[in-house]
Design an enzyme around this catalytic site. Structure first.
Site, short mmCIF file in Angstrom:
data_model
loop_
_atom_site.label_atom_id
_atom_site.label_comp_id
_atom_site.label_asym_id
_atom_site.label_seq_id
_atom_site.Cartn_x
_atom_site.Cartn_y
_atom_site.Cartn_z
N ASN A 107 -27.85 -82.05 -33.05
CA ASN A 107 -28.65 -82.26 -34.30
C ASN A 107 -28.03 -81.00 -35.22
O ASN A 107 -27.60 -79.84 -34.63
CB ASN A 107 -30.04 -82.06 -34.07
CG ASN A 107 -30.80 -82.08 -35.51
OD1 ASN A 107 -30.44 -83.02 -36.37
ND2 ASN A 107 -31.78 -81.32 -35.48
N HIS A 109 -29.49 -78.48 -38.17
CA HIS A 109 -30.53 -78.10 -38.53
C HIS A 109 -30.24 -76.82 -39.68
O HIS A 109 -29.50 -75.87 -39.13
CB HIS A 109 -31.52 -77.58 -37.76
CG HIS A 109 -32.80 -77.17 -38.15
ND1 HIS A 109 -33.88 -78.11 -38.76
CD2 HIS A 109 -33.36 -76.04 -38.37
CE1 HIS A 109 -35.07 -77.52 -39.09
NE2 HIS A 109 -34.60 -76.21 -38.57
N SER A 136 -27.80 -74.22 -37.78
CA SER A 136 -27.48 -74.31 -36.41
C SER A 136 -27.16 -75.74 -35.87
O SER A 136 -27.73 -76.78 -36.29
CB SER A 136 -28.72 -74.00 -35.74
OG SER A 136 -29.14 -72.70 -36.06
N ASP A 145 -36.55 -79.27 -32.94
CA ASP A 145 -35.56 -78.28 -33.28
C ASP A 145 -35.41 -76.95 -32.32
O ASP A 145 -35.21 -75.85 -32.56
CB ASP A 145 -35.87 -77.73 -34.77
CG ASP A 145 -35.80 -78.70 -35.77
OD1 ASP A 145 -34.81 -79.52 -35.75
OD2 ASP A 145 -36.61 -78.72 -36.85
C1 GAR Z 1 -28.70 -81.17 -43.97
O1 GAR Z 1 -28.88 -79.89 -44.73
C2 GAR Z 1 -29.10 -81.05 -42.73
O2 GAR Z 1 -29.21 -79.92 -42.26
C3 GAR Z 1 -30.56 -81.30 -42.87
O3 GAR Z 1 -30.87 -82.27 -43.75
C4 GAR Z 1 -29.74 -82.31 -44.69
C5 GAR Z 1 -28.77 -83.64 -44.67
O4 GAR Z 1 -27.92 -83.55 -45.59
N1 GAR Z 1 -31.15 -81.62 -41.42
C6 GAR Z 1 -32.56 -81.32 -41.19
O5 GAR Z 1 -33.29 -80.77 -42.11
C7 GAR Z 1 -32.88 -81.81 -39.87
N2 GAR Z 1 -34.14 -81.38 -39.79
P1 GAR Z 1 -27.02 -84.83 -45.71
O6 GAR Z 1 -27.71 -86.30 -45.40
O7 GAR Z 1 -26.35 -84.85 -46.99
O8 GAR Z 1 -25.99 -84.72 -44.56
#
Ligand code: GAR
Length: 210
Positions: A107, A109, A136, A145
């Site tokens: 994942n 995060h 991360s 997480d």
């Molecule tokens: C990203 O910033 C990712 O790190 C985060 O959501 C966004 C997705 O953007 N993930 C989380 O918060 C997981 N808990 P994207 O749809 O443009 O890839």
């Protein structure tokens, strides 16, 4: 090549970065599926354009989270992925559904874990007065997480920063970090062992590939 399934809920820019890395020849892997809990997820359109199979399962069609997760991962398993990549998949996953994928699900995060698990990570880092923020990539375990961290990207929090500017500056770093980690896994140079995350210059003996 490593068979990868991507799970994504939203905009899909991290999924796009993975597909682009493969297009550039930097990711010796095959994308066998893009799955989502949202019919309008951006990653689904990208997959369709790239000829990658897609799967949408709506949580509202299931009585509870556990039933949904078991159904979702059963459907994903039909595509025989070696690795599942959560690229903005915004759901907490049931522990029993995760079990078969231990060491085979990662994942991304947007925080320097173990700081700021959960949501609103950019806002929380600014509010805490942190000098640095980042993202991360970690192996997924039943703890939200909380799985073993593989790699992080770090940036300095500037004066007068708000959560929008910070997330906008972090995102391109995420787009480098995630494909880089996946490329190491595809090259059998990164895995989860009993002792934790293992990196090697040479292909490791217990590869992820099934
Ligand atoms: C990203 O910033 C990712 O790190 C985060 O959501 C966004 C997705 O953007 N993930 C989380 O918060 C997981 N808990 P994207 O749809 O443009 O890839």
């Amino acid at each position: 090549p490593l068979r990868i399934a991507i799970l994504a809920s939203g905009r899909g820019s991290n999924a796009a970065a993975l597909l682009a890395a493969r297009e550039r020849g930097e990711l010796p892997a095959e994308f066998v599926l893009v799955a989502s809990d949202k019919a309008d997820a951006g990653a689904l359109q990208l997959a369709q354009l790239a000829g990658i199979p897609t799967l949408v399962l709506d949580p509202r069609d299931y009585p509870d989270r556990r039933d949904y997760d078991l159904a979702l991962f059963e459907r994903i398993a039909e595509h025989k992925p070696d690795l599942l990549v959560l690229a903005g998949f915004m759901r907490i996953i049931d522990g029993d559904a995760l079990k078969p994928w231990a060491g085979r699900m990662i994942n991304i995060h947007p925080s320097l874990l173990p700081k700021y698990r959960g949501l609103h990570t950019h806002r929380r880092a600014i509010k805490a007065g942190d000098a640095e923020h980042g993202a991360s990539v970690h192996f997924v375990t039943a703890e939200l997480d909380g799985g073993p961290v593989i790699a992080q990207t770090v940036l300095r929090i500037e004066a007068n920063e708000d959560e929008n500017s910070l997330s906008a500056r972090l995102l391109p770093l995420e787009h480098q970090l995630l494909p880089a980690v996946v490329a190491l896994i595809a090259a059998d140079r990164l895995a989860l062992s009993e002792e934790g995350v293992v990196f090697d210059r040479e292909p490791i003996r217990k590869p992820l590939r099934m």
